[in-house]
Design a protein around this motif. Structure first.
Motif, mmCIF file in Angstrom:
data_model
loop_
_atom_site.group_PDB
_atom_site.id
_atom_site.type_symbol
_atom_site.label_atom_id
_atom_site.label_comp_id
_atom_site.label_asym_id
_atom_site.label_seq_id
_atom_site.Cartn_x
_atom_site.Cartn_y
_atom_site.Cartn_z
ATOM 1 N N GLU A 36 36.240 27.728 48.711
ATOM 2 C CA GLU A 36 36.829 29.031 48.987
ATOM 3 C C GLU A 36 35.701 30.057 49.080
ATOM 4 N N GLU A 37 35.802 30.978 50.033
ATOM 5 C CA GLU A 37 34.755 31.989 50.197
ATOM 6 C C GLU A 37 35.232 33.339 49.687
ATOM 7 N N CYS A 38 34.426 33.959 48.847
ATOM 8 C CA CYS A 38 34.748 35.270 48.285
ATOM 9 C C CYS A 38 34.670 36.328 49.387
ATOM 10 N N TYR A 45 33.399 29.542 45.914
ATOM 11 C CA TYR A 45 33.892 29.373 44.552
ATOM 12 C C TYR A 45 35.037 28.368 44.548
ATOM 13 N N GLU A 50 39.544 31.641 40.940
ATOM 14 C CA GLU A 50 39.597 32.886 41.693
ATOM 15 C C GLU A 50 40.205 34.013 40.859
ATOM 16 N N THR A 60 39.084 37.369 45.032
ATOM 17 C CA THR A 60 37.627 37.309 44.985
ATOM 18 C C THR A 60 37.198 36.251 43.976
ATOM 19 N N CYS A 61 35.886 36.018 43.908
ATOM 20 C CA CYS A 61 35.350 35.113 42.893
ATOM 21 C C CYS A 61 35.315 35.842 41.550
ATOM 22 N N CYS A 64 32.986 39.001 41.102
ATOM 23 C CA CYS A 64 33.238 40.244 41.831
ATOM 24 C C CYS A 64 34.428 40.988 41.240
ATOM 25 N N CYS A 75 39.142 44.533 41.449
ATOM 26 C CA CYS A 75 38.128 44.098 42.420
ATOM 27 C C CYS A 75 37.081 45.198 42.598
#
Length: 90
Positions: A36-38, A45, A50, A60-61, A64, A75
């Protein structure tokens, strides 16, 4: 006596090689790189780790997230908007 020392020194690299050939167990799942991309930082991540912002529902990760004025974790975008006094719609 000197001969015994030289033999001990010559066996040390062989022992080190034997130890390095032993298979290491796989890393725990929470230390592995996810897929998964933040949205905030672009880092990959694991889905199970998450973070969802309670204000805008942005995913987000775990790195963040920031603490807002009211003490809740939000966030990065919501934290910046909160610090500037503005509203953030996600």
């Amino acid at each position: 006596m000197a001969r015994a020392r030289s033999q001990a020194r010559s066996q040390t690299p062989a022992r080190a090689q034997a130890r390095s050939k032993v298979a290491r167990p796989p890393a725990p799942w929470w230390l592995m790189q996810g897929d998964e991309e933040c949205l905030a930082c672009g880092q990959l991540y694991i889905y199970e780790l998450e973070f969802r912002c309670p204000d805008c529902d942005t995913v987000t990760c775990i790195h963040c997230q920031r603490r807002g004025r009211d003490g809740r974790m939000v966030c990065v975008s919501c934290a910046e908007a909160d610090s500037l006094g503005g509203a953030h719609g996600g």
